[in-house]
Scaffold this motif. Sequence first.
Motif, mmCIF file in Angstrom:
data_model
loop_
_atom_site.group_PDB
_atom_site.id
_atom_site.type_symbol
_atom_site.label_atom_id
_atom_site.label_comp_id
_atom_site.label_asym_id
_atom_site.label_seq_id
_atom_site.Cartn_x
_atom_site.Cartn_y
_atom_site.Cartn_z
ATOM 1 N N TYR A 31 0.846 -1.202 0.000
ATOM 2 C CA TYR A 31 0.000 0.000 0.000
ATOM 3 C C TYR A 31 0.877 1.246 0.000
ATOM 4 O O TYR A 31 0.949 1.964 1.013
ATOM 5 C CB TYR A 31 -0.912 0.010 1.236
ATOM 6 C CG TYR A 31 -1.802 -1.201 1.341
ATOM 7 C CD1 TYR A 31 -2.879 -1.376 0.477
ATOM 8 C CD2 TYR A 31 -1.567 -2.188 2.302
ATOM 9 C CE1 TYR A 31 -3.691 -2.494 0.567
ATOM 10 C CE2 TYR A 31 -2.374 -3.311 2.396
ATOM 11 C CZ TYR A 31 -3.433 -3.456 1.528
ATOM 12 O OH TYR A 31 -4.236 -4.552 1.621
ATOM 13 N N PRO A 32 1.541 1.533 -1.132
ATOM 14 C CA PRO A 32 2.525 2.612 -1.145
ATOM 15 C C PRO A 32 1.948 3.973 -0.713
ATOM 16 O O PRO A 32 2.613 4.725 -0.014
ATOM 17 C CB PRO A 32 3.018 2.646 -2.594
ATOM 18 C CG PRO A 32 2.184 1.698 -3.363
ATOM 19 C CD PRO A 32 1.444 0.834 -2.410
ATOM 20 N N GLY A 33 0.719 4.256 -1.097
ATOM 21 C CA GLY A 33 0.165 5.583 -0.791
ATOM 22 C C GLY A 33 -0.277 5.743 0.648
ATOM 23 O O GLY A 33 -0.448 6.871 1.131
ATOM 24 N N GLU A 34 -0.519 4.633 1.344
ATOM 25 C CA GLU A 34 -1.160 4.737 2.664
ATOM 26 C C GLU A 34 -0.325 4.144 3.786
ATOM 27 O O GLU A 34 -0.801 4.016 4.910
ATOM 28 C CB GLU A 34 -2.503 3.974 2.641
ATOM 29 C CG GLU A 34 -3.479 4.402 1.591
ATOM 30 C CD GLU A 34 -4.494 3.291 1.288
ATOM 31 O OE1 GLU A 34 -5.588 3.346 1.870
ATOM 32 O OE2 GLU A 34 -4.168 2.381 0.513
ATOM 33 N N ALA A 35 0.933 3.767 3.457
ATOM 34 C CA ALA A 35 1.712 2.955 4.402
ATOM 35 C C ALA A 35 1.856 3.614 5.780
ATOM 36 O O ALA A 35 1.645 2.952 6.802
ATOM 37 C CB ALA A 35 3.090 2.672 3.810
ATOM 38 N N ARG A 36 2.167 4.894 5.820
ATOM 39 C CA ARG A 36 2.423 5.529 7.124
ATOM 40 C C ARG A 36 1.142 5.643 7.949
ATOM 41 O O ARG A 36 1.141 5.436 9.161
ATOM 42 C CB ARG A 36 3.074 6.898 6.922
ATOM 43 C CG ARG A 36 4.458 6.809 6.310
ATOM 44 C CD ARG A 36 5.053 8.175 6.071
ATOM 45 N NE ARG A 36 5.383 8.875 7.304
ATOM 46 C CZ ARG A 36 6.521 8.695 7.978
ATOM 47 N NH1 ARG A 36 7.437 7.860 7.519
ATOM 48 N NH2 ARG A 36 6.739 9.358 9.092
#
Length: 310
Positions: A31-36
């Motif tokens: 989930y590159p866009g939501e990882a943090r």
Amino acid sequence: MADRKQDTGVRGAQTVDVLWAQLVRALHRVYPGEARLMAQWLLEEATGISRMQRVVHPKRPIRAPARAQLEAMLQRTLSGEPLQYVVGYANFRGLRLSVTPDVLIPRPETEQLVEQALERLPATPSVRVLDVGTGSGCIALALKHERPEATVVGCDVSQAALRVARSNADQCGLPVTFVQADMRQPDMHERTDGPFDMVISNPPYVTMDEAPSLPDRVRAHEPAVALFAEDEPLQYYRALAQQAGRLLRPAGQVLVEINEAYGAAVMACFRDHGLSEVLLQQDYAGRDRFVAARRSGGAPAQPYTSATAR
Ligand code: GLN
């Protein structure tokens, strides 16, 4: 750092900074866009460590049981399960609502539906609202939270969903009545103790043609009964419109969330069933998403007297 690092896991991380880095890296692959954002949610759920605490105390140790719990939650998330099911709750208009695979995860569009309802509800103190296909109870509970004097009833065809909705009502301390009813059956007004000033609904509206294009997270994990309108995309809107005369008080309103492809069709359906002031509105993404209408005829709703208000 002497920590034993695992490729996708966090079990070996002894301190919050190491654990955080591993968690973000693992989530970033899927989930590159939501990882943090996802990482912080999981971290807080498993360890109680807020974003602020994480930044201020990077060397805080993480105990083995919390690491193991976090690892289990991470693996479920990485395998495609929606984060809200993994942590067990979703946020909806400031309410923390339990969600299980028996109910749809509340969407931001539906928060907007509630906003429209709040704008459209008459100012009378004992206004009565019915949420049809309530699922987690999100619409009904948010309305009760934001209009405490309203009488709010939620109904759903699924007993499993009703259990979730009732437990959410208890958790939030919001007195909403939840009853079992199928909106396609003509006895809905009796089961729900109608009539109402507003009937609101986010019914199933995904067509079978659209199923393949749904994200895996949705298709594989969220309840089909809440998502799919099968081969008849208008059936739930038609059912509501057909019953509007019994469900609604004179001048009562219907407010529904819709499939963006069916704006004109839902409007025509409502008009064909004698509803007036039919209005189509867009969501924040600019897509046709909401239809409002009013039961024609009769004077505007009168306030309930204290004898009839419940
Ligand atoms: N909006 C939801 C989705 O995108 C569907 C909700 C519904 O069918 N009512 O999956």
